[in-house]
Design a protein around this motif. Sequence first.
Motif, PDB file in Angstrom:
ATOM      1  N   THR A 235       0.874  -1.179  -0.073  1.00 32.75           N
ATOM      2  CA  THR A 235       0.078   0.014  -0.142  1.00 32.75           C
ATOM      3  C   THR A 235       0.917   1.232   0.061  1.00 32.75           C
ATOM      4  O   THR A 235       1.763   1.260   0.914  1.00 32.75           O
ATOM      5  N   ALA A 236       0.731   2.080  -1.230  1.00 26.00           N
ATOM      6  CA  ALA A 236       1.665   3.303  -1.006  1.00 26.00           C
ATOM      7  C   ALA A 236       0.776   4.499  -1.926  1.00 26.00           C
ATOM      8  O   ALA A 236      -0.175   4.152  -2.644  1.00 26.00           O
ATOM      9  N   ALA A 237       1.554   5.593  -1.792  1.00 24.29           N
ATOM     10  CA  ALA A 237       0.752   6.726  -2.292  1.00 24.29           C
ATOM     11  C   ALA A 237       1.744   7.285  -3.225  1.00 24.29           C
ATOM     12  O   ALA A 237       2.766   7.340  -3.249  1.00 24.29           O
ATOM     13  N   LEU A 238       1.195   7.537  -4.393  1.00 28.17           N
ATOM     14  CA  LEU A 238       1.791   8.330  -5.485  1.00 28.17           C
ATOM     15  C   LEU A 238       1.088   9.778  -5.716  1.00 28.17           C
ATOM     16  O   LEU A 238      -0.269  10.026  -5.754  1.00 28.17           O
ATOM     17  N   VAL A 239       1.830  10.824  -5.187  1.00 31.04           N
ATOM     18  CA  VAL A 239       1.770  12.322  -5.236  1.00 31.04           C
ATOM     19  C   VAL A 239       1.990  12.745  -6.623  1.00 31.04           C
ATOM     20  O   VAL A 239       3.225  12.948  -6.618  1.00 31.04           O
ATOM     21  N   ALA A 240       1.061  13.343  -7.293  1.00 33.71           N
ATOM     22  CA  ALA A 240       1.432  14.294  -8.521  1.00 33.71           C
ATOM     23  C   ALA A 240       0.948  15.416  -8.575  1.00 33.71           C
ATOM     24  O   ALA A 240      -0.315  15.510  -8.758  1.00 33.71           O
ATOM     25  N   ARG A 241       1.699  16.512  -8.946  1.00 34.26           N
ATOM     26  CA  ARG A 241       1.227  17.860  -9.086  1.00 34.26           C
ATOM     27  C   ARG A 241       1.512  18.555 -10.371  1.00 34.26           C
ATOM     28  O   ARG A 241       2.772  18.220 -10.940  1.00 34.26           O
ATOM     29  N   GLY A 242       0.804  19.123 -11.043  1.00 31.39           N
ATOM     30  CA  GLY A 242       1.232  19.865 -12.161  1.00 31.39           C
ATOM     31  C   GLY A 242       0.797  19.137 -13.233  1.00 31.39           C
ATOM     32  O   GLY A 242       0.163  18.165 -13.108  1.00 31.39           O
ATOM     33  N   ALA A 243       1.206  19.824 -14.762  1.00 27.60           N
ATOM     34  CA  ALA A 243       0.781  19.215 -15.790  1.00 27.60           C
ATOM     35  C   ALA A 243       1.243  17.875 -16.399  1.00 27.60           C
ATOM     36  O   ALA A 243       0.495  17.026 -16.871  1.00 27.60           O
ATOM     37  N   LEU A 244       2.420  17.637 -15.860  1.00 29.86           N
ATOM     38  CA  LEU A 244       3.166  16.436 -16.093  1.00 29.86           C
ATOM     39  C   LEU A 244       2.360  14.949 -15.583  1.00 29.86           C
ATOM     40  O   LEU A 244       2.513  14.039 -16.151  1.00 29.86           O
ATOM     41  N   ARG A 245       1.546  15.369 -14.562  1.00 28.62           N
ATOM     42  CA  ARG A 245       0.863  14.226 -14.107  1.00 28.62           C
ATOM     43  C   ARG A 245      -0.199  13.775 -15.061  1.00 28.62           C
ATOM     44  O   ARG A 245      -0.686  12.377 -14.847  1.00 28.62           O
ATOM     45  N   GLU A 246      -0.571  14.218 -16.051  1.00 27.13           N
ATOM     46  CA  GLU A 246      -1.461  13.893 -16.788  1.00 27.13           C
ATOM     47  C   GLU A 246      -0.967  12.734 -18.034  1.00 27.13           C
ATOM     48  O   GLU A 246      -1.783  12.094 -18.686  1.00 27.13           O
ATOM     49  N   GLN A 247       0.509  12.632 -17.730  1.00 26.50           N
ATOM     50  CA  GLN A 247       1.266  11.680 -18.674  1.00 26.50           C
ATOM     51  C   GLN A 247       1.323  10.197 -17.741  1.00 26.50           C
ATOM     52  O   GLN A 247       1.922   9.453 -18.233  1.00 26.50           O
ATOM     53  N   LEU A 248       0.631  10.294 -16.543  1.00 20.69           N
ATOM     54  CA  LEU A 248       1.033   8.875 -15.640  1.00 20.69           C
ATOM     55  C   LEU A 248      -0.235   8.332 -15.890  1.00 20.69           C
ATOM     56  O   LEU A 248      -1.553   8.548 -15.884  1.00 20.69           O
ATOM     57  N   TYR A 249       0.159   6.904 -16.005  1.00 23.31           N
ATOM     58  CA  TYR A 249      -1.061   5.750 -16.180  1.00 23.31           C
ATOM     59  C   TYR A 249      -0.629   4.602 -15.303  1.00 23.31           C
ATOM     60  O   TYR A 249       0.570   4.370 -15.154  1.00 23.31           O
ATOM     61  N   PRO A 250      -1.791   3.937 -15.032  1.00 27.36           N
ATOM     62  CA  PRO A 250      -1.292   2.661 -14.085  1.00 27.36           C
ATOM     63  C   PRO A 250      -0.463   1.715 -15.119  1.00 27.36           C
ATOM     64  O   PRO A 250      -0.536   1.924 -16.130  1.00 27.36           O
ATOM     65  N   LEU A 251       0.454   1.251 -14.456  1.00 31.73           N
ATOM     66  CA  LEU A 251       1.484   0.131 -15.191  1.00 31.73           C
ATOM     67  C   LEU A 251       0.338  -1.215 -15.822  1.00 31.73           C
ATOM     68  O   LEU A 251       1.023  -1.658 -17.049  1.00 31.73           O
ATOM     69  N   ILE A 252      -0.755  -1.361 -15.302  1.00 34.29           N
ATOM     70  CA  ILE A 252      -1.750  -2.249 -15.731  1.00 34.29           C
ATOM     71  C   ILE A 252      -2.792  -1.436 -16.395  1.00 34.29           C
ATOM     72  O   ILE A 252      -3.616  -0.476 -16.025  1.00 34.29           O
ATOM     73  N   ASP A 253      -3.045  -1.708 -17.714  1.00 35.87           N
ATOM     74  CA  ASP A 253      -4.163  -1.142 -18.575  1.00 35.87           C
ATOM     75  C   ASP A 253      -5.403  -1.780 -18.224  1.00 35.87           C
ATOM     76  O   ASP A 253      -5.619  -2.820 -18.218  1.00 35.87           O
ATOM     77  N   SER A 254      -6.286  -0.977 -17.990  1.00 34.51           N
ATOM     78  CA  SER A 254      -7.828  -1.267 -17.637  1.00 34.51           C
ATOM     79  C   SER A 254      -8.712  -0.421 -17.853  1.00 34.51           C
ATOM     80  O   SER A 254      -8.484   0.430 -18.633  1.00 34.51           O
ATOM     81  N   TRP A 255     -10.023  -0.542 -17.332  1.00 27.83           N
ATOM     82  CA  TRP A 255     -11.139   0.057 -17.878  1.00 27.83           C
ATOM     83  C   TRP A 255     -11.194   1.645 -17.457  1.00 27.83           C
ATOM     84  O   TRP A 255     -11.926   2.077 -17.807  1.00 27.83           O
ATOM     85  N   GLY A 256     -10.182   1.862 -16.394  1.00 25.88           N
ATOM     86  CA  GLY A 256     -10.316   3.252 -16.116  1.00 25.88           C
ATOM     87  C   GLY A 256      -9.340   4.116 -16.676  1.00 25.88           C
ATOM     88  O   GLY A 256      -9.097   5.365 -16.535  1.00 25.88           O
ATOM     89  N   GLY A 257      -8.715   3.575 -18.073  1.00 28.94           N
ATOM     90  CA  GLY A 257      -7.572   4.176 -18.775  1.00 28.94           C
ATOM     91  C   GLY A 257      -7.938   5.442 -19.338  1.00 28.94           C
ATOM     92  O   GLY A 257      -7.270   6.402 -19.419  1.00 28.94           O
ATOM     93  N   ALA A 258      -9.389   5.916 -19.524  1.00 29.30           N
ATOM     94  CA  ALA A 258      -9.858   7.137 -20.184  1.00 29.30           C
ATOM     95  C   ALA A 258     -10.185   7.983 -19.128  1.00 29.30           C
ATOM     96  O   ALA A 258     -10.491   9.406 -19.478  1.00 29.30           O
ATOM     97  N   ASP A 259     -10.135   7.441 -17.929  1.00 27.66           N
ATOM     98  CA  ASP A 259     -10.382   8.657 -16.932  1.00 27.66           C
ATOM     99  C   ASP A 259      -9.203   9.555 -16.588  1.00 27.66           C
ATOM    100  O   ASP A 259      -8.221   9.299 -16.963  1.00 27.66           O
ATOM    101  N   PRO A 260      -9.371  10.695 -15.810  1.00 33.44           N
ATOM    102  CA  PRO A 260      -8.452  11.429 -15.735  1.00 33.44           C
ATOM    103  C   PRO A 260      -7.447  11.026 -14.424  1.00 33.44           C
ATOM    104  O   PRO A 260      -8.207  10.127 -13.626  1.00 33.44           O
ATOM    105  N   TYR A 261      -6.361  11.735 -14.368  1.00 33.97           N
ATOM    106  CA  TYR A 261      -5.572  11.438 -13.013  1.00 33.97           C
ATOM    107  C   TYR A 261      -6.263  11.983 -11.898  1.00 33.97           C
ATOM    108  O   TYR A 261      -6.824  13.149 -11.886  1.00 33.97           O
ATOM    109  N   PRO A 262      -6.239  11.241 -10.727  1.00 36.01           N
ATOM    110  CA  PRO A 262      -5.996   9.850 -10.297  1.00 36.01           C
ATOM    111  C   PRO A 262      -6.958   8.769 -10.619  1.00 36.01           C
ATOM    112  O   PRO A 262      -6.645   7.868 -10.287  1.00 36.01           O
TER     113      PRO A 262
END
Length: 413
Positions: A235-262
């Motif tokens: 169990t861990a937290a990833l905290v991302a701020r700023g425009a670059l976070r929109e480039q972050l995706y889970p390492l496993i592609d799933s049905w939430g892939g089209a949703d925004p971060y987080p």
Amino acid sequence: MSETEVTTAPRPLLLAGGRPAAGAWSLDPAMKHLNHGSFGAVPLVAQEWQNQLRAEMDRSPVVWFPALPQRIAATRVELAAFLRVAPEDLALVPNASAGVSVVYAGLSRRRGGEIVVTDHGYGAVTMGAERLARRWGGRVRTARVPLDADEEQAYEAVAAELGEATDLVVLDHITSATARRMPVERIGAEARRRGIPLLVDGAHAPGLIAAPLDGVTCDFWVGNLHKWGCAPRGTAALVARGALREQLYPLIDSWGGADPYPDRFDQQGTVDVTGYLAAPTALDFIERTWGWGTARRYMDDLVGYGERVVGAAFAELTGVSGAVDVGMPVPGMRLVRLPAGLAGSRVEADALRDRAARELGVETAFTSFGGVGYLRLSAHVYNTAADYEYFAEVCVPVLGEWARAAREQPGAS
């Protein structure tokens, strides 16, 4: 060692009814658990809640998994409050290294493909940086930070490696091998001024630091909740701020892939994420039982006592002080220098850890930095002064024998 050389041992924290705090965990009573900094103990109340959640999942998985994104989103709100960050900045990942891998997978080369790390970095994180640099056609630059470097010296060492070709800085919040802080606040401000993304590996920070991201300017931060936070492992937290976070995706592609971060991290197929959902129960247990402020003060006082007791035992045995000058020390963790012959490399340190668990019945951390071996002490609320006194009286003499035998091996320096 005279009594005046060691301050009074902290009185142990107790549960309701005066019971020892260790009774709230399913710890093996045959082991001395002195390494919460690697693998945290999970309170029974959180284990029981996780087991109930697993039973619910197994009773009706077709109902369970479609409803998970909403439950995880609600959990993120609770965990964000604990870390004192905005819920919309926080995604849940299995561990800090997974969060780092998410960042590495999402970033693109923008300048020269260089990544700046330090020689204190966690090995897996540094290996990932090297792989990313190869993918970018760049290289990794390593800032050499002396163990005793103060904030200014550590800042200068890292800042000296930054340049026009730097595409990413990876910096520990608290180092694993050397139990020291890095100047993440100052490096963050400098990296932002230069337009360089900063990734902070805060694996040890949640629970050990009350508000770990206060004053820290960074694009990405990762922290494990299963260490000091006592959450179920994974169990861990990833905290991302700023425009670059929109480039972050889970390492496993799933049905939430089209949703925004987080939100896109809240749906991961059939992965068992009951540890995420049970994490607030673990955090709340510490708060309700003692309060996190009291717990942190106890942990720091206790590990300081342990450092003095164990260090004095090594000094009496070898005639050499085990004290270590750490430039930016952290609460709850300390280093004691080991006798020559022990833990001269990471491989040797890991082997010593395993041998100590197997033969001495002690779970602890041995680390290596610059060819020198260290005992890394870390404490939590279930520890008492007796744990460290036992280590000093029983384990130190054996470690001294192991060190002597290692030095007498053919080819030993």
